[in-house]
Design a protein around this motif. Sequence first.
Motif, PDB file in Angstrom:
ATOM      1  N   UNK A 170       0.858  -1.183   0.000  1.00 45.26           N
ATOM      2  CA  UNK A 170       0.000   0.000   0.000  1.00 45.26           C
ATOM      3  C   UNK A 170       0.891   1.229   0.000  1.00 45.26           C
ATOM      4  N   UNK A 171       0.601   2.176  -0.845  1.00 48.04           N
ATOM      5  CA  UNK A 171       1.434   3.377  -0.948  1.00 48.04           C
ATOM      6  C   UNK A 171       1.180   4.318   0.230  1.00 48.04           C
ATOM      7  N   UNK A 172       2.234   4.812   0.867  1.00 50.28           N
ATOM      8  CA  UNK A 172       2.054   5.755   1.981  1.00 50.28           C
ATOM      9  C   UNK A 172       1.634   7.129   1.478  1.00 50.28           C
ATOM     10  N   UNK A 173       0.872   7.834   2.303  1.00 47.00           N
ATOM     11  CA  UNK A 173       0.407   9.185   1.980  1.00 47.00           C
ATOM     12  C   UNK A 173       0.891  10.118   3.083  1.00 47.00           C
ATOM     13  N   UNK A 174       1.850  10.984   2.742  1.00 45.47           N
ATOM     14  CA  UNK A 174       2.483  11.862   3.738  1.00 45.47           C
ATOM     15  C   UNK A 174       1.823  13.239   3.826  1.00 45.47           C
ATOM     16  N   UNK A 175       0.554  13.330   3.442  1.00 43.08           N
ATOM     17  CA  UNK A 175      -0.116  14.617   3.354  1.00 43.08           C
ATOM     18  C   UNK A 175      -0.286  15.367   4.660  1.00 43.08           C
ATOM     19  N   UNK A 176      -0.230  14.686   5.806  1.00 38.03           N
ATOM     20  CA  UNK A 176      -0.457  15.361   7.092  1.00 38.03           C
ATOM     21  C   UNK A 176       0.817  15.916   7.727  1.00 38.03           C
ATOM     22  N   UNK A 209       7.460  15.226  17.568  1.00 38.62           N
ATOM     23  CA  UNK A 209       7.347  14.575  16.258  1.00 38.62           C
ATOM     24  C   UNK A 209       5.914  14.144  15.974  1.00 38.62           C
ATOM     25  N   UNK A 210       5.238  13.612  16.996  1.00 34.89           N
ATOM     26  CA  UNK A 210       3.864  13.179  16.810  1.00 34.89           C
ATOM     27  C   UNK A 210       2.948  14.324  16.435  1.00 34.89           C
ATOM     28  N   UNK A 211       3.102  15.443  17.121  1.00 39.83           N
ATOM     29  CA  UNK A 211       2.291  16.610  16.794  1.00 39.83           C
ATOM     30  C   UNK A 211       2.623  17.163  15.416  1.00 39.83           C
ATOM     31  N   UNK A 212       3.911  17.206  15.073  1.00 44.36           N
ATOM     32  CA  UNK A 212       4.335  17.750  13.783  1.00 44.36           C
ATOM     33  C   UNK A 212       3.850  16.896  12.616  1.00 44.36           C
ATOM     34  N   UNK A 213       3.628  15.599  12.872  1.00 42.06           N
ATOM     35  CA  UNK A 213       3.151  14.702  11.817  1.00 42.06           C
ATOM     36  C   UNK A 213       1.639  14.514  11.859  1.00 42.06           C
ATOM     37  N   UNK A 214       0.966  15.183  12.810  1.00 39.67           N
ATOM     38  CA  UNK A 214      -0.493  15.055  13.002  1.00 39.67           C
ATOM     39  C   UNK A 214      -0.897  13.648  13.406  1.00 39.67           C
ATOM     40  N   UNK A 215       0.001  12.941  14.113  1.00 41.35           N
ATOM     41  CA  UNK A 215      -0.303  11.592  14.592  1.00 41.35           C
ATOM     42  C   UNK A 215      -0.633  11.587  16.070  1.00 41.35           C
ATOM     43  N   UNK A 216      -0.744  12.760  16.684  1.00 44.79           N
ATOM     44  CA  UNK A 216      -0.934  12.916  18.119  1.00 44.79           C
ATOM     45  C   UNK A 216       0.390  12.644  18.838  1.00 44.79           C
ATOM     46  N   UNK A 217       0.418  12.887  20.126  1.00 42.80           N
ATOM     47  CA  UNK A 217       1.650  12.765  20.902  1.00 42.80           C
ATOM     48  C   UNK A 217       2.144  11.326  20.927  1.00 42.80           C
ATOM     49  N   UNK A 218       3.411  11.117  20.555  1.00 45.18           N
ATOM     50  CA  UNK A 218       4.023   9.792  20.632  1.00 45.18           C
ATOM     51  C   UNK A 218       4.718   9.647  21.980  1.00 45.18           C
ATOM     52  N   UNK A 219       4.668   8.456  22.523  1.00 44.92           N
ATOM     53  CA  UNK A 219       5.230   8.217  23.852  1.00 44.92           C
ATOM     54  C   UNK A 219       5.746   6.795  23.958  1.00 44.92           C
ATOM     55  N   UNK A 220       6.476   6.509  25.034  1.00 45.50           N
ATOM     56  CA  UNK A 220       7.021   5.178  25.258  1.00 45.50           C
ATOM     57  C   UNK A 220       5.898   4.196  25.558  1.00 45.50           C
TER      58      UNK A 220
END
Length: 489
Positions: free
Chosen positions: A267-273, A342-353
């Motif tokens: 599946x092709x990734x979509x980096x639009x966010x 990074x999570x916010x900058x990618x619109x994926x929400x906050x990334x954490x451990x």
Amino acid sequence: MNSPSATGAPYDVHPQAGGSPRTPGGPLDRYFRITERGSTYAREIRGGIATFFTMAYILVLNPIILSAAEDKTGAQLDPAQLVTATALVAAVMTVIMGVGGNLPLALAAGLGLNAVVAFQLAPLMTWDDAMGLIVLEGLIICVLVLTGLREAVMHAIPQPLKQAISVGIGLFIAFIGFVDAGFVTRIPDAAKTTVPVQLGTGSLTGWPMLVFALGVVLTIVLLARKVKGAILISIVAMTVLAVILDKAADIKTWGLTTPSLPDSLVASPDFGLLGKFDVFGAFGQVSVVTVLLLVFTLILSDFFDTMGTVVGVTAEAGLLDERGQVPNLGRVLLIDGAAAVAGGAASASSATTYIESAAGVGEGARTGFANLFTGGLFALALFLTPVLTIVPLQAAAPALVAVGFLMMTQVKHIDWDRYDIAIPAFLTIAVMPFTYSITNGIGAGFLAYVIIKTALGKAREVHWLLWGVSALFLVYFAIDPIEQLLGVK
């Protein structure tokens, strides 16, 4: 702090743990300290793969949660773009944690935090503004790390409370496994019963439940027999069984992930966010007080969820030093803070451990080398999502139950005859699974510790940082009446 692993080997054999270090191999071995920590390349690889499969559900769940919400303007995020953003952040930050922190701690979009973004932030502002607040929260956490405050707080926690955090997380992660598999479900409010959860739908039914039950049996038998790769073997075996059952039986639903062979492997990734955020946009949408309270809630939750996870997983791995401190703690916490950015900058929400990293530890992972495989699989998921997301929760959840047992064994280190320690430890352990939150458990334990020490005339034994953190937790638990008093609701 050491306890036997599934392979029968000690979790840590470096000198501080009382073992004898073995001769390291090549540069890679020396950099990651694989031999020094009593591990092997095979264990690290198995651990990295096991961690991925126990947390791969985030590739499905995070897009579902975020795409289901609308922002202030009625806009919604694209699910395909969210899958790409989620996988990308998890891949990059997990590898960075492995190389920079050298601990088997994987990172991805945080559950709970993504719900706050979707259902608390987005309705008040645009998606760009909401993700901007996540970036701001991450930057503040990084500042706290660089000033030494975040690390100092972790060092100020008494050792018995750290052990209680590990035990509480063990119960919590086992509970997550039971809930994710559907073995435990919430009773709808319409049932008008005081019992909040139940067994299955009142009883255990359906082929997916059989997969989970057999998975638990297989995992615990393999662990008891000290079979190498016990957790990973169980995940793979139950996934194969689930695929067969899905073809052979009439199964209505598996939940989030259906174990059916995909029509396409790629599946092709979509980096639009990527890059769709505005750090200060929220200040123009809602009052400054509201923004500050929202950021405070995000920071406190992220701060202590990470603290509990890092302490719990490294303790289970036997990597805490003789003072109960986490190795490379400063770098680990800084990388975790950067993951939120990074999570916010990618619109994926906050990334954490991720606490699911404990599954990799259960497979023998002791170093950041395992992260190269966890992160690599997340990177592959950018292109091979149809293949890598066929593992149903019923096949992965038994690993969480087994890891919960392994972490629970640390309860023996707590002095239950000392009530000034035992009561805070108990509350820490109990509140985590009962409220479905690591942060709530830590807060309850801290407040109880401070109150009991003060009541016993031993207030001076409490580190000044614990006083400050406990005050913040008091605000955290009383946030609703405070917001009402300030007129922000």
